[in-house]
Structures are given as C-alpha cells and as structure tokens.
Design an enzyme around this catalytic site. Structure first.
Site, PDB file in Angstrom:
ATOM      1  N   ASP A 113     -19.573  -4.273  -9.387  1.00 39.54           N
ATOM      2  CA  ASP A 113     -20.410  -3.583 -10.373  1.00 39.54           C
ATOM      3  C   ASP A 113     -21.393  -4.614 -10.933  1.00 39.54           C
ATOM      4  O   ASP A 113     -21.492  -5.721 -10.401  1.00 39.54           O
ATOM      5  CB  ASP A 113     -19.513  -2.977 -11.477  1.00 39.54           C
ATOM      6  N   ASP A 152       0.859  -1.191   0.000  1.00 36.87           N
ATOM      7  CA  ASP A 152       0.000   0.000   0.000  1.00 36.87           C
ATOM      8  C   ASP A 152       0.889   1.233   0.000  1.00 36.87           C
ATOM      9  O   ASP A 152       1.054   1.912   1.022  1.00 36.87           O
ATOM     10  CB  ASP A 152      -0.949  -0.038   1.203  1.00 36.87           C
ATOM     11  N   GLY A 169       0.206  -5.742   5.972  1.00 36.48           N
ATOM     12  CA  GLY A 169       0.698  -4.481   5.421  1.00 36.48           C
ATOM     13  C   GLY A 169       1.517  -3.707   6.435  1.00 36.48           C
ATOM     14  O   GLY A 169       2.720  -3.905   6.585  1.00 36.48           O
ATOM     15  N   ARG A 170       0.830  -2.837   7.182  1.00 37.81           N
ATOM     16  CA  ARG A 170       1.534  -1.918   8.081  1.00 37.81           C
ATOM     17  C   ARG A 170       2.443  -2.560   9.115  1.00 37.81           C
ATOM     18  O   ARG A 170       3.518  -2.005   9.382  1.00 37.81           O
ATOM     19  CB  ARG A 170       0.513  -0.964   8.738  1.00 37.81           C
ATOM     20  N   ASP A 207      -5.401  -6.794  -5.869  1.00 38.43           N
ATOM     21  CA  ASP A 207      -6.554  -6.589  -4.981  1.00 38.43           C
ATOM     22  C   ASP A 207      -7.309  -5.326  -5.388  1.00 38.43           C
ATOM     23  O   ASP A 207      -7.190  -4.288  -4.746  1.00 38.43           O
ATOM     24  CB  ASP A 207      -6.000  -6.485  -3.546  1.00 38.43           C
ATOM     25  N   LYS A 229     -10.708  -5.360  -5.953  1.00 29.82           N
ATOM     26  CA  LYS A 229     -12.056  -5.450  -5.343  1.00 29.82           C
ATOM     27  C   LYS A 229     -13.161  -4.922  -6.267  1.00 29.82           C
ATOM     28  O   LYS A 229     -13.877  -3.981  -5.919  1.00 29.82           O
ATOM     29  CB  LYS A 229     -12.106  -4.669  -4.033  1.00 29.82           C
ATOM     30  N   THR A 267     -12.501  -6.339   6.897  1.00 35.50           N
ATOM     31  CA  THR A 267     -11.999  -6.571   8.264  1.00 35.50           C
ATOM     32  C   THR A 267     -12.005  -5.296   9.107  1.00 35.50           C
ATOM     33  O   THR A 267     -11.776  -5.342  10.309  1.00 35.50           O
ATOM     34  CB  THR A 267     -10.570  -7.146   8.216  1.00 35.50           C
ATOM     35  N   LYS A 309       0.801  -8.096  -2.507  1.00 34.26           N
ATOM     36  CA  LYS A 309      -0.538  -7.625  -2.857  1.00 34.26           C
ATOM     37  C   LYS A 309      -0.431  -6.213  -3.404  1.00 34.26           C
ATOM     38  O   LYS A 309       0.089  -5.311  -2.748  1.00 34.26           O
ATOM     39  CB  LYS A 309      -1.438  -7.637  -1.623  1.00 34.26           C
TER      40      LYS A 309
END
Ligand code: C5P
Length: 239
Positions: free
Chosen positions: A65, A11, A214-215, A60, A62, A124, A33
């Site tokens: 539609d 990210d 991630g973080r 990712d 997501k 989440t 990711k």
C-alpha cells in the site's frame, strides 16, 4: 532431528487443524509461517498460541500500500511478537524505507525486539505468460535482483524469492542479506500452482537461508516423515 532453515507454511483455516499439524511435527519443526489464509480465518491468537509453544513465526501478510499505511500496518503487528514480517518490494523504495525506519523506531519506543522485515520480490507462482502479461521489459531474474537491491538499500533484512534466483541475489546483496525461498518441491513431489521451483538441496546450495514448505508436508500421508526427509536433505548439504 530438526533444521533452523525449515519454515512450514500453515496454510490452514482452523485452530484445530493448526494444532493437529504442529503437534504432529513436534520438535522437528520450530519455525512456522502464518499467512493470510490462516490469519484472516482465525485471527491473531494463533500467533500467540504458537509463541506460547516456543515456535518462531514468519507472519506472511505481504503488505502492499502507500508508505504510511504499510508502515503503520506493520507497527500494529508489533504487539504479536512475530519474528519476521513482510511487504511487497514492488511498493517501491520510499514505501520500503518508510516501513523499515518506522518499524525500527516503534520497536525501540515499545522496548520490544524488532522483527526482521523482508520483501517479496516476484511471486514464485509467476510463469512466463504471467510475466509477459505484466508488461515488464526485463527478465524475471533481473527484476528479482533489482527489487532485492532496492530492498537492501531501503534497510530491509532480506527478500522472499524463488530458489532459482537465490544465487544472483546472494551475489548482488552479500552474505548478511536473508533469502527466504518458497517454491520448494522435493524430487517427484506435486508442483501445484508453483512455477519457479527447486528441490530443498538445490535451494540451500543456491544460498537460501530459509526454505518455506507448505503442501509437500501438509498434504503428505505422513507429514512428520515428509518434514524429516526434507530436513535430512537440508542437513546433507550443510555438512
Ligand atoms: O504449499 P507451498 O509449499 O507451495 O506453499 C508455499 C507458501 O509460500 C505459501 O504459503 C505461499 O503463500 C508462500 N509464498 C510463495 N511465493 C512467494 C511468497 C510466499 O509461494 N513469493
């Protein structure tokens, strides 16, 4: 030391930051990711850059539609060679089935490997107040299992869910269904905007196939040491 179960979330907003992190993590991490923050900032070349370094990619984005738009959107991503793509399960059975069927057909026509297709169940980050505001009548766990069963019926390979729900999904959808869990926080780590979290060991014990982190790695003073410590925790459960 590495683990085929760890997916590190990139990210980030620039190529330079990605390259620095991927080089720092080296052989300890093979799966990454690429989410909307990075993809919208730098474009598809970052996927090609990772592939050229033999990394596996969970793209990712997501998608959510109407069935035809999601299915064609996924097919447009096929040329990038990502290993895993995702859509929102709350788009419904018809959307998921159309997407799965068309992706399979188009991959066959193009002679490329079909990426795994998984569905996001309930984010989440959703807490009790968010859940109440959405107006669903059932509990989060029940809704996650509902959506996972629907995804399985539509022919998807698995779901993204909280590690807290992994056990119920495994029971409902069987051993071959992929469970990808973000919301991973080593003991004592900052929770950030996540809510339904678990430690790496408990996510694995609950039946997760892949852990998205991630973080806790990216923001660590020593990202490689943070990754290795998570890998060690994952491997300690597998042994
Ligand atoms: O930094 P952190 O470990 O919280 O990152 C989790 C990653 O997983 C983020 O990239 C987020 O977009 C993603 N994700 C999530 N919950 C979902 C689906 C994806 O946190 N249900």
């Amino acid at each position: 030391m590495n683990s085929e179960k760890l997916i590190v979330a990139l990210d980030l907003k620039t190529d330079a930051d990605v390259k620095k992190l991927v080089e720092t993590l080296g052989d300890s991490v093979n799966l990454y990711k690429v989410g909307m923050e990075l993809f919208y900032s730098v474009g598809p070349d970052i996927v090609r850059w990772l592939k050229a370094r033999d990394k596996k990619i969970f793209l990712d984005l997501k998608l959510h539609d109407i069935p035809n738009t999601v299915a064609e959107g996924l097919c447009s991503l096929l040329n990038l060679g990502a290993d895993m793509l995702n859509i929102h399960a709350s788009g419904g059975y018809t959307m998921m089935k159309t997407a799965a069927d068309k992706l399979k057909l188009r991959a066959e026509e193009l002679g490329v490997e079909r990426p795994k297709l998984i569905a996001v169940t309930v984010l989440t980050s959703i807490n009790d107040a968010d859940w109440e505001g959405l107006g669903y009548k059932n509990a989060v766990n029940d809704q996650v299992v509902n959506l996972a069963k629907l995804a399985a019926k539509a022919g998807l390979d698995g779901v993204v869910a909280s590690p807290r729900e992994a056990k119920s999904i495994r029971e409902a959808c069987g051993d071959d269904f992929l469970i990808v869990t973000p919301g991973i926080r080593p003991a004592g780590a900052s929770i950030d905007d996540q809510c339904r979290i678990e430690t790496p060991a408990s996510a694995i014990r609950n039946g997760a196939n892949y852990l998205v982190v991630g973080r806790p790695i990216r923001a660590a003073a020593d990202p490689k040491a943070a990754a290795l410590s998570i890998i060690e925790e994952i491997n300690s459960v597998e042994r």
